[in-house]
Design a protein around this motif. Sequence first.
Motif, PDB file in Angstrom:
ATOM      1  N   GLY A  84     -12.984 -33.439  22.138  1.00  0.00           N
ATOM      2  CA  GLY A  84     -12.076 -34.192  21.298  1.00  0.00           C
ATOM      3  C   GLY A  84     -10.653 -34.168  21.800  1.00  0.00           C
ATOM      4  N   THR A  85      -9.743 -34.240  20.870  1.00  0.00           N
ATOM      5  CA  THR A  85      -8.315 -34.188  21.173  1.00  0.00           C
ATOM      6  C   THR A  85      -7.782 -32.835  20.730  1.00  0.00           C
ATOM      7  OG1 THR A  85      -8.082 -36.564  20.840  1.00  0.00           O
ATOM      8  CG2 THR A  85      -6.059 -35.252  20.765  1.00  0.00           C
ATOM      9  N   GLY A  86      -7.551 -31.959  21.729  1.00  0.00           N
ATOM     10  CA  GLY A  86      -7.010 -30.627  21.443  1.00  0.00           C
ATOM     11  C   GLY A  86      -7.947 -29.714  20.708  1.00  0.00           C
ATOM     12  N   ALA A  87      -9.240 -29.973  20.729  1.00  0.00           N
ATOM     13  CA  ALA A  87     -10.185 -29.199  19.910  1.00  0.00           C
ATOM     14  C   ALA A  87     -11.038 -28.272  20.782  1.00  0.00           C
ATOM     15  CB  ALA A  87     -11.080 -30.140  19.110  1.00  0.00           C
ATOM     16  N   GLY A  88     -11.613 -27.277  20.131  1.00  0.00           N
ATOM     17  CA  GLY A  88     -12.524 -26.359  20.810  1.00  0.00           C
ATOM     18  C   GLY A  88     -13.143 -25.401  19.813  1.00  0.00           C
ATOM     19  N   LEU A  89     -14.237 -24.742  20.220  1.00  0.00           N
ATOM     20  CA  LEU A  89     -14.908 -23.729  19.407  1.00  0.00           C
ATOM     21  C   LEU A  89     -15.227 -22.530  20.277  1.00  0.00           C
ATOM     22  CD1 LEU A  89     -17.544 -25.570  17.145  1.00  0.00           C
ATOM     23  CD2 LEU A  89     -15.388 -24.540  16.444  1.00  0.00           C
ATOM     24  N   ASN A  90     -15.050 -21.345  19.709  1.00  0.00           N
ATOM     25  CA  ASN A  90     -15.384 -20.088  20.392  1.00  0.00           C
ATOM     26  C   ASN A  90     -16.576 -19.464  19.683  1.00  0.00           C
ATOM     27  OD1 ASN A  90     -15.512 -17.611  21.621  1.00  0.00           O
ATOM     28  ND2 ASN A  90     -13.601 -16.833  20.735  1.00  0.00           N
ATOM     29  N   PHE A  91     -17.733 -19.465  20.370  1.00  0.00           N
ATOM     30  CA  PHE A  91     -18.954 -18.914  19.789  1.00  0.00           C
ATOM     31  C   PHE A  91     -19.147 -17.443  20.125  1.00  0.00           C
ATOM     32  CE2 PHE A  91     -19.915 -23.365  19.293  1.00  0.00           C
ATOM     33  CZ  PHE A  91     -20.666 -23.418  18.131  1.00  0.00           C
ATOM     34  N   ASN A  92     -18.120 -16.802  20.667  1.00  0.00           N
ATOM     35  CA  ASN A  92     -18.204 -15.364  20.882  1.00  0.00           C
ATOM     36  C   ASN A  92     -17.974 -14.600  19.585  1.00  0.00           C
ATOM     37  OD1 ASN A  92     -18.504 -15.038  23.901  1.00  0.00           O
ATOM     38  ND2 ASN A  92     -16.723 -16.382  23.811  1.00  0.00           N
ATOM     39  N   THR A  93     -17.639 -15.315  18.502  1.00  0.00           N
ATOM     40  CA  THR A  93     -17.496 -14.721  17.181  1.00  0.00           C
ATOM     41  C   THR A  93     -18.561 -15.319  16.269  1.00  0.00           C
ATOM     42  OG1 THR A  93     -15.930 -16.420  16.419  1.00  0.00           O
ATOM     43  CG2 THR A  93     -15.015 -14.477  17.524  1.00  0.00           C
ATOM     44  N   LEU A 104     -16.986 -26.782   8.811  1.00  0.00           N
ATOM     45  CA  LEU A 104     -16.078 -26.030   9.666  1.00  0.00           C
ATOM     46  C   LEU A 104     -14.849 -26.859   9.959  1.00  0.00           C
ATOM     47  CD1 LEU A 104     -15.645 -23.473  11.441  1.00  0.00           C
ATOM     48  CD2 LEU A 104     -16.805 -24.685  13.288  1.00  0.00           C
ATOM     49  N   ALA A 105     -13.690 -26.286   9.698  1.00  0.00           N
ATOM     50  CA  ALA A 105     -12.432 -26.977   9.985  1.00  0.00           C
ATOM     51  C   ALA A 105     -12.009 -26.690  11.412  1.00  0.00           C
ATOM     52  CB  ALA A 105     -11.351 -26.528   9.010  1.00  0.00           C
ATOM     53  N   LEU A 106     -11.559 -27.734  12.119  1.00  0.00           N
ATOM     54  CA  LEU A 106     -11.040 -27.566  13.473  1.00  0.00           C
ATOM     55  C   LEU A 106      -9.616 -27.030  13.417  1.00  0.00           C
ATOM     56  CD1 LEU A 106     -12.395 -30.852  15.093  1.00  0.00           C
ATOM     57  CD2 LEU A 106     -13.366 -28.547  15.210  1.00  0.00           C
ATOM     58  N   ALA A 107      -9.115 -26.622  14.572  1.00  0.00           N
ATOM     59  CA  ALA A 107      -7.739 -26.116  14.635  1.00  0.00           C
ATOM     60  C   ALA A 107      -6.766 -27.201  14.192  1.00  0.00           C
ATOM     61  CB  ALA A 107      -7.428 -25.662  16.061  1.00  0.00           C
ATOM     62  N   PRO A 108      -5.687 -26.805  13.547  1.00  0.00           N
ATOM     63  CA  PRO A 108      -4.723 -27.801  13.061  1.00  0.00           C
ATOM     64  C   PRO A 108      -4.273 -28.735  14.187  1.00  0.00           C
ATOM     65  CG  PRO A 108      -4.189 -25.629  12.207  1.00  0.00           C
ATOM     66  CD  PRO A 108      -5.278 -25.431  13.206  1.00  0.00           C
ATOM     67  N   GLY A 109      -4.262 -30.048  13.873  1.00  0.00           N
ATOM     68  CA  GLY A 109      -3.790 -31.039  14.842  1.00  0.00           C
ATOM     69  C   GLY A 109      -4.839 -31.502  15.819  1.00  0.00           C
ATOM     70  N   SER A 110      -6.044 -30.956  15.766  1.00  0.00           N
ATOM     71  CA  SER A 110      -7.087 -31.361  16.708  1.00  0.00           C
ATOM     72  C   SER A 110      -8.107 -32.244  16.001  1.00  0.00           C
ATOM     73  CB  SER A 110      -7.763 -30.145  17.321  1.00  0.00           C
ATOM     74  OG  SER A 110      -8.400 -29.374  16.323  1.00  0.00           O
ATOM     75  N   MET A 111      -8.811 -33.069  16.799  1.00  0.00           N
ATOM     76  CA  MET A 111      -9.825 -33.969  16.255  1.00  0.00           C
ATOM     77  C   MET A 111     -11.076 -33.880  17.114  1.00  0.00           C
ATOM     78  SD  MET A 111      -7.652 -37.397  15.259  1.00  0.00           S
ATOM     79  CE  MET A 111      -7.214 -37.684  16.970  1.00  0.00           C
ATOM     80  N   SER A 112     -12.210 -34.181  16.490  1.00  0.00           N
ATOM     81  CA  SER A 112     -13.469 -34.093  17.229  1.00  0.00           C
ATOM     82  C   SER A 112     -13.742 -35.325  18.068  1.00  0.00           C
ATOM     83  CB  SER A 112     -14.623 -33.890  16.248  1.00  0.00           C
ATOM     84  OG  SER A 112     -14.755 -34.997  15.372  1.00  0.00           O
ATOM     85  N   PRO A 128     -18.909 -16.313  12.177  1.00  0.00           N
ATOM     86  CA  PRO A 128     -19.223 -17.648  12.684  1.00  0.00           C
ATOM     87  C   PRO A 128     -18.272 -18.044  13.811  1.00  0.00           C
ATOM     88  CG  PRO A 128     -17.997 -17.798  10.645  1.00  0.00           C
ATOM     89  CD  PRO A 128     -18.262 -16.341  10.850  1.00  0.00           C
ATOM     90  N   PRO A 129     -18.501 -19.174  14.479  1.00  0.00           N
ATOM     91  CA  PRO A 129     -17.614 -19.583  15.570  1.00  0.00           C
ATOM     92  C   PRO A 129     -16.193 -19.828  15.069  1.00  0.00           C
ATOM     93  CG  PRO A 129     -19.105 -21.362  14.969  1.00  0.00           C
ATOM     94  CD  PRO A 129     -19.589 -20.145  14.262  1.00  0.00           C
ATOM     95  N   THR A 130     -15.245 -19.615  15.965  1.00  0.00           N
ATOM     96  CA  THR A 130     -13.829 -19.753  15.634  1.00  0.00           C
ATOM     97  C   THR A 130     -13.280 -21.035  16.246  1.00  0.00           C
ATOM     98  OG1 THR A 130     -13.601 -17.349  15.671  1.00  0.00           O
ATOM     99  CG2 THR A 130     -11.574 -18.651  15.768  1.00  0.00           C
ATOM    100  N   TYR A 160     -24.297 -28.879  15.284  1.00  0.00           N
ATOM    101  CA  TYR A 160     -22.957 -29.251  14.821  1.00  0.00           C
ATOM    102  C   TYR A 160     -22.767 -30.757  15.006  1.00  0.00           C
ATOM    103  CZ  TYR A 160     -21.979 -24.323  14.376  1.00  0.00           C
ATOM    104  OH  TYR A 160     -22.018 -23.018  13.977  1.00  0.00           O
ATOM    105  N   VAL A 161     -22.107 -31.366  13.999  1.00  0.00           N
ATOM    106  CA  VAL A 161     -21.945 -32.819  13.960  1.00  0.00           C
ATOM    107  C   VAL A 161     -20.473 -33.132  13.750  1.00  0.00           C
ATOM    108  CG1 VAL A 161     -22.678 -34.953  12.827  1.00  0.00           C
ATOM    109  CG2 VAL A 161     -24.237 -32.996  12.920  1.00  0.00           C
TER     110      VAL A 161
END
Length: 753
Positions: A40-49, A423-431, A51-53, A388-389
């Motif tokens: 996406g735009t500025g988005a990401g997920l960390n599955f090392n935690t 799950l909410a993405l990081a502020p300012g990011s989009m999927s 639930p994912p972060t 995830y969708v």
Amino acid sequence: MRYKISSLLLGCCLAATSTVFSQTGLPYHQINENKTWIFGTGAGLNFNTTPPTAISSNNQEGSLGPRLGSGTSAVSDNTGLLRFSAQLDTVRDKNGNIMPNGGGLIAGLPTISSAAAAYYDGASLIVPKPGSPDQYYVFSQTSIATTSTVGSIPATYGGNDPRAGKLYYSLVDMTLNSGLGDVVAGQKGIKIDSMLCDRLVAVTGPACNIWVLCMKNDGSAMHAFEVTPTGVNPNPVVSPCPVAVAGGMNISPLFQMPGGCMRASGDGTKLAVSLAGVVLNLSTFSFFGGNFQLYDFNKVTGVASNQVNIMPPSALLTLDQQIFNLSFSPDNTKIYTPHGLLLGTGMSQFDISSGVAATIVASQVELNPSGDIASLTGIRLGPDDKVYVGGTSLLGLLPGGNLHRIDNPNVAGAGAGLTLNALALAPGSMSAFGLGVATVEAPPADTTFATHSLTLCAPQTATDLSVTQDPGYTYLWDDGATGATRNVTAGGTYWVVYGPSCPKLVDTFHVEAIDVRFDLGNDTVICGRIMPFDLKGPEVPGATYLWQDGSTGHSFNVSGGGVYSLTVTKRDCSASDEIRIDNFDVFQDLGPDTMVCARMPFSIRLQGRVPEGATALWSTGATTSAIDVSQPGTYGIKVTQDVCEGIDSITIRNTELCDCIAFMPNAFTPNGDGLNDVFTPVVEPACLLRGYNFQVFNRWGEQVFTTNTPEKGWDGMVKGQPADAGTYWFTIYFEKGTRSNTFTEKGNLTLVR
């Protein structure tokens, strides 16, 4: 209604690019290399935690502009930490910065300047280079785009139009740029295919290889490019696809939609391809929304086969069945498809386990009847086995800041559990329209080494060395043998090279011949008292020793009878022995020979030593441990236990003069005739006398004789002259016999001349 939607349709497939078949035995979506998502735009997920972060990134996928929905690929290291990411023509390091040579991977890629300009999109796929753990290929696939328009909207071209999508690759070396990585000079933007639609996936093969698959834009064939330790083979394996359905993808510029995706099952044996367009059944002239196809994939040959077309009839002029992205369930029995284009939006589940098209179509279950999800929505299977969708708005046309989630994707029907805005993405990011592209775990190195330690335990003289048996493997042992098993008869080091063409396996066997056998000796009987001695085990370097009492010394001190056992162990070899030591002390001592009083009765008990279990035999014939004797004589005993004998004897005599017969005569005649010439006490012969005192007095009381010597009497002489005849007085005292009985007497005597 083609507006800019046509551009959206071209770019959606990138989230569907995937890789499979982990060498660790995990499906591709679970490996650590896919633990960090960039999308996406500025988005990401960390599955090392868990639930994912949600994390922020420098990714720049657009919303309705250039690189619309273009797929971003990312790869992590084997601990799950991000190594780098790629987006069509750009490679960024783990910090989000473009690598020094990582921009402009594709020369001449146009820039969007107006609605009539060339719109483009594409996929990005990271593939590890087999045998090179720090090198990766970045495959970049452009979508179809032209400056030709329908009205003022750019139109796309399919079929065999040379302006269709192209496939390039670049080589990234993570040892460059101080470990942050860079694109290798001369290995950047190398074109290997064209006239492709937006479908790209990777599957790991069994021979240190990876297959990169794409699809011709007209749907007529699959191309599988093999990646090996020597590089990318530019000559693909071509798998023709049935023409009837593919031809339906090309019926009209208005509805021909080359955008879409290809996914591989977790085991790499199935491919799913979305059909993002209107399909015309030429036999019935019925229109179908695109939906998807299934193929079998042979990881050995790279051939796709057995096409199955899943095309539910459309209720809304095909728009309700339009799909661009899809996902397998973790157990590979379900397909999830966000569907609908403006109309008939939602999320469908299909059970594909039957492999029969009609049965699969009939299994369709709608999980989102409210229409919150649409065909452009990104969808991806996560390392946590949840799907995830992408969360979108405006009938699925605009990116969102949340993700939906299917919590139990292996479960049929509503039990799959679709949770909206989970799950909410990081502020300012989009999927945007994709959730990032998975990578494949690197195949094993060309040669894998393994070492085995075995033992040859005496008296064993041979053992078999075995490795995995497979009819497709070759085998070569150090002695030239070519089987999966080798028999060896001695210790030593042996090796075998075996396996497919790649990876080769080298197994080394260290065989140690070990002899821990020993003998503590035969069971033993010791007669009499045991003098302490040592039982010894064998001298085997590196062995351990365990005696019956738990002691672990090499030897054991024996001080009594019993059963003694020893176990000697070295590695896998063990030997045991035991010895029984019986100690029988039957020593006999009846004492010294004995004298008893003469003329007196006696009773003496003779006692033998007869331990439990022993037998006794006296010279009298008695078998008791003791006998009583009342007669003089010699008595013997023999005590027997096992082989031990104890013998002794004792002699009893009744000749001891415990007391003696003694008396004093009353006259004597000292005339020298040899008869009665001396006056002395008469004492039994051999009688023991002690304390002797004998005195004689005349009638006037004068002492005429005295002596302390036993058996010395008065000879009738007084001072050398014969004494006068007449009466004399005497006193005598002495102790007589072995019992020292006192004899004392006073009286008179007559001296006769």
